[in-house]
Design an enzyme around this catalytic site. Structure first.
Site, PDB file in Angstrom:
ATOM      1  N   ILE A  76      33.587  28.163  56.328  1.00  0.00           N
ATOM      2  CA  ILE A  76      34.139  28.779  55.115  1.00  0.00           C
ATOM      3  C   ILE A  76      35.584  29.228  55.310  1.00  0.00           C
ATOM      4  CG2 ILE A  76      33.355  31.152  55.534  1.00  0.00           C
ATOM      5  CD1 ILE A  76      32.581  31.106  52.444  1.00  0.00           C
TER       6      ILE A  76
ATOM      7  N   GLY B 275      29.153  37.080  62.508  1.00  0.00           N
ATOM      8  CA  GLY B 275      28.909  35.998  61.566  1.00  0.00           C
ATOM      9  C   GLY B 275      30.115  35.649  60.711  1.00  0.00           C
ATOM     10  N   VAL B 276      29.867  35.406  59.433  1.00  0.00           N
ATOM     11  CA  VAL B 276      30.924  35.051  58.478  1.00  0.00           C
ATOM     12  C   VAL B 276      31.982  36.149  58.434  1.00  0.00           C
ATOM     13  CG1 VAL B 276      31.396  34.710  56.010  1.00  0.00           C
ATOM     14  CG2 VAL B 276      29.442  33.575  57.062  1.00  0.00           C
ATOM     15  N   ASP B 277      31.555  37.391  58.398  1.00  0.00           N
ATOM     16  CA  ASP B 277      32.468  38.528  58.317  1.00  0.00           C
ATOM     17  C   ASP B 277      33.469  38.513  59.470  1.00  0.00           C
ATOM     18  OD1 ASP B 277      33.547  40.946  57.384  1.00  0.00           O
ATOM     19  OD2 ASP B 277      31.953  42.169  58.262  1.00  0.00           O
TER      20      ASP B 277
END
Length: 179
Positions: free
Chosen positions: A14, A35-37
């Site tokens: 992302i 993770g994504v964060d």
């Protein structure tokens, strides 16, 4: 009547999306995490954390509530903004699906207020927060179909691995058959 945005599935990272908005599956502190964060904060650089600290010093002194969303700069990312949302931790004893839907709804609302035309979402709450991928995909697809409006013309779900991509593809096909 406004047209519904297209929904696109992408297998990938992302942080590499060239969109107006990248949605961050944040924790309530807004100060980065795993993770994504963590990936968004690392790739986006210190400008994102600086704005998150200002939000914490102001209106969000106790952190961002679950299901809400707020925007910051995207720093070094290709996107224009990051919209941070806090997903619920999955619970087999309590139905929190409304909170998960709210993450998508509120992120779309913030994106529309910014004038964003393209929005990239991760699979919110399906990682360490334990939400089952099939249910998370169903809620995500349904909410985006029902709630996306305004300038938003494309919503991307950026899935990190092939298994998640396949689950979202199944949910997207099932949603198309329903409506």
């Amino acid at each position: 009547m406004t047209s519904r945005p297209s929904i696109v599935l992408v297998r990938g990272d992302i942080t590499e999306q060239d969109t107006d908005v990248i949605v961050n599956a944040a924790n309530s502190s807004l100060l980065g995490g795993g993770g994504v964060d963590g990936a968004i904060h690392r790739r986006g650089g210190p400008a994102i954390l600086d704005e998150c600290r200002k939000l914490r010093a102001g209106h969000y002194g106790r952190g961002l509530p679950t299901g809400r969303a707020v925007a910051t700069t995207a720093g070094n990312l290709a996107a224009r903004w990051v919209v941070h949302t806090v997903g619920p931790v999955h619970s087999p004893e309590e139905d929190r699906s409304g909170l998960l839907a709210s993450c998508y709804r509120e992120s779309l609302r913030v994106a529309a207020e910014l004038g964003a035309e393209t929005v990239a979402f991760p699979a919110i709450s399906t990682g360490i927060y334990g939400w089952p991928m099939d249910d998370g995909a169903r809620i995500a697809i349904r909410t985006v179909r029902e709630e996306a409006a305004g300038p938003v013309r494309e919503v991307r779900f950026v899935l990190f691995d092939q298994a998640a991509y396949e689950v979202f593809a199944t949910a997207l096909a099932a949603g198309s058959a329903e409506g």
